[in-house]
Design an enzyme around this catalytic site. Structure first.
Site, PDB file in Angstrom:
ATOM      1  N   ARG A   1       1.658   2.155  -2.245  1.00  0.00           N
ATOM      2  CA  ARG A   1       1.042   1.791  -0.965  1.00  0.00           C
ATOM      3  C   ARG A   1      -0.178   2.681  -0.680  1.00  0.00           C
ATOM      4  O   ARG A   1      -1.196   2.221  -0.166  1.00  0.00           O
ATOM      5  CB  ARG A   1       2.074   1.894   0.165  1.00  0.00           C
ATOM      6  CG  ARG A   1       1.567   1.344   1.480  1.00  0.00           C
ATOM      7  CD  ARG A   1       2.654   1.246   2.526  1.00  0.00           C
ATOM      8  NE  ARG A   1       3.154   2.553   2.939  1.00  0.00           N
ATOM      9  CZ  ARG A   1       4.175   2.744   3.761  1.00  0.00           C
ATOM     10  NH1 ARG A   1       4.831   1.707   4.251  1.00  0.00           N
ATOM     11  NH2 ARG A   1       4.566   3.958   4.099  1.00  0.00           N
TER      12      ARG A   1
ATOM     13  N   LYS B   1      -2.641   2.069   5.627  1.00  0.00           N
ATOM     14  CA  LYS B   1      -2.087   3.226   6.350  1.00  0.00           C
ATOM     15  C   LYS B   1      -3.199   4.271   6.413  1.00  0.00           C
ATOM     16  O   LYS B   1      -3.253   5.203   5.608  1.00  0.00           O
ATOM     17  CB  LYS B   1      -0.831   3.735   5.638  1.00  0.00           C
ATOM     18  CG  LYS B   1       0.029   4.621   6.518  1.00  0.00           C
ATOM     19  CD  LYS B   1       1.409   4.786   5.936  1.00  0.00           C
ATOM     20  CE  LYS B   1       2.209   5.860   6.643  1.00  0.00           C
ATOM     21  NZ  LYS B   1       2.457   5.618   8.066  1.00  0.00           N
TER      22      LYS B   1
ATOM     23  N   GLU C   1       4.923  -4.907  15.289  1.00  0.00           N
ATOM     24  CA  GLU C   1       5.785  -3.786  14.880  1.00  0.00           C
ATOM     25  C   GLU C   1       5.776  -2.754  15.993  1.00  0.00           C
ATOM     26  O   GLU C   1       5.135  -2.953  17.027  1.00  0.00           O
ATOM     27  CB  GLU C   1       5.263  -3.180  13.572  1.00  0.00           C
ATOM     28  CG  GLU C   1       3.827  -2.674  13.671  1.00  0.00           C
ATOM     29  CD  GLU C   1       3.296  -2.126  12.350  1.00  0.00           C
ATOM     30  OE1 GLU C   1       4.084  -1.782  11.472  1.00  0.00           O
ATOM     31  OE2 GLU C   1       2.055  -2.044  12.225  1.00  0.00           O
TER      32      GLU C   1
HETATM   33  N1  PMP Z   1       4.724   0.731  10.896  1.00  0.00           N
HETATM   34  C1  PMP Z   1       3.907   1.780  11.130  1.00  0.00           C
HETATM   35  C2  PMP Z   1       2.698   1.567  11.976  1.00  0.00           C
HETATM   36  C3  PMP Z   1       4.195   3.035  10.588  1.00  0.00           C
HETATM   37  O1  PMP Z   1       3.390   4.077  10.810  1.00  0.00           O
HETATM   38  C4  PMP Z   1       5.369   3.199   9.813  1.00  0.00           C
HETATM   39  C5  PMP Z   1       5.732   4.551   9.273  1.00  0.00           C
HETATM   40  N2  PMP Z   1       5.040   4.870   8.117  1.00  0.00           N
HETATM   41  C6  PMP Z   1       6.192   2.078   9.591  1.00  0.00           C
HETATM   42  C7  PMP Z   1       5.829   0.864  10.150  1.00  0.00           C
HETATM   43  C8  PMP Z   1       7.417   2.178   8.729  1.00  0.00           C
HETATM   44  O2  PMP Z   1       7.054   2.275   7.390  1.00  0.00           O
HETATM   45  P1  PMP Z   1       7.957   3.093   6.338  1.00  0.00           P
HETATM   46  O3  PMP Z   1       9.292   2.444   6.341  1.00  0.00           O
HETATM   47  O4  PMP Z   1       7.237   2.944   5.051  1.00  0.00           O
HETATM   48  O5  PMP Z   1       8.001   4.492   6.839  1.00  0.00           O
END
Ligand code: PMP
Length: 287
Positions: free
Chosen positions: A52, A151, A184
């Protein structure tokens, strides 16, 4: 224990680990990052996080100056050097120092930073009883402006929503997208259960493709829980039987109230509890 912070292949103590004030990561939020967990000295889903990271970097045309294999090795070495049994890892790649202007062509030397720290978790009672959240009035970034799949180091969109939920006395906020659909939370993905079916917004709702979200989808499919990625509205959350969030820091955590309304009977539901336990065991390598 003194921390060993990795910057471009060298290790520094906390007070000596610094980057330039001309770094475009600082000046413009120009860079990408990952948050990973260490359980029993092992990094959970390292390859998924590194993939990612490189995809986020590719999306902003940031060339990471080490290979995927070198990056994996650097994370593993930094985790080992810090000696923590359980930890949180922050992996950052900035655009590097440049002139005072947006143009990334006028930067060089991207900074690769790896920090290993103790993990701050939600108190146990929230895992037992669930969380209360609000819907924020700040919508998630439009995918045509800054795609939430990236990200990036620019988290102001999420921070604005976080401020709203903090002001409302909550620890998380649901963010809708530009179409009014559920996207989200500020640092977590969201799932609901309705009539025995598990549902989560698809990638094109404008979300980060969470590593924990992927793991939970796999667990649900393996357990034979009916599941679909589907566009959801706030109405769907209001009438859901169960709701939970997923994220590297939070793992799986129930949401029992939203906007001062009870979700289901206001208690973590059976599918949520089952997937929470399954993920807990998966992350810790418990059979
Ligand atoms: N959405 C956002 C905006 C985030 O910052 C995160 C945390 N990284 C997640 C979802 C969850 O992703 P992950 O399970 O990869 O931590």
């Amino acid at each position: 224990m003194s921390s060993h912070i990795y910057i471009n292949g060298e290790y520094f103590s906390k007070d000596k680990a610094v980057v330039s004030v001309f770094d475009h990561g600082l000046l413009y939020g120009d860079g990408v990052f990952e948050g990973l967990r260490v359980y029993g000295k092992k990094v959970f889903r390292l390859k998924d996080h590194i993939k990612r990271l490189y995809e986020s970097a590719k999306a902003i045309c940031l060339r990471i100056p080490v290979s995927v294999e070198e990056m994996e090795a650097a994370v593993i070495k930094t985790v080992a050097k810090n000696g923590l049994e359980n930890a949180y890892v922050r992996l950052i790649v900035t655009r590097g120092a440049g002139t005072l202007g947006l143009d990334p062509a006028r930067t060089d030397n991207p900074q690769i930073i790896i920090i290993v720290d103790k993990i701050a978790l939600y108190p146990d009672e929230y895992y037992e009883n669930g969380l209360e959240i609000i819907t924020s009035s700040t919508i998630r970034n439009h995918p045509g402006a800054l795609n939430p799949r990236i990200k990036s180091l620019n988290y102001l969109n999420n921070i604005l929503a976080k401020m709203e939920c903090s002001q409302a006395g909550c620890l998380e906020a649901l963010m809708l997208n530009h179409k009014g659909e559920v996207a989200e939370c500020t640092a977590d993905n969201i799932f609901i259960v309705r009539n025995g079916k598990l549902l989560t917004p698809p990638t094109d709702a404008g979300i980060l493709e969470g590593v924990t979200r992927d793991a939970v989808m796999e667990l649900a499919i393996a357990a034979g829980i009916p599941f679909a990625e589907q566009a959801l509205t706030r109405h769907d959350v209001y009438v859901a039987d169960e709701c939970f969030m997923t994220g590297t820091a939070a793992e799986v955590i129930a949401v029992v109230r939203i906007d001062n309304r009870e979700i289901g009977d206001g208690r973590p539901g059976p599918i949520t509890r089952d997937l929470k336990d399954k993920f807990y065991n998966l992350a810790r390598g418990i059979e």
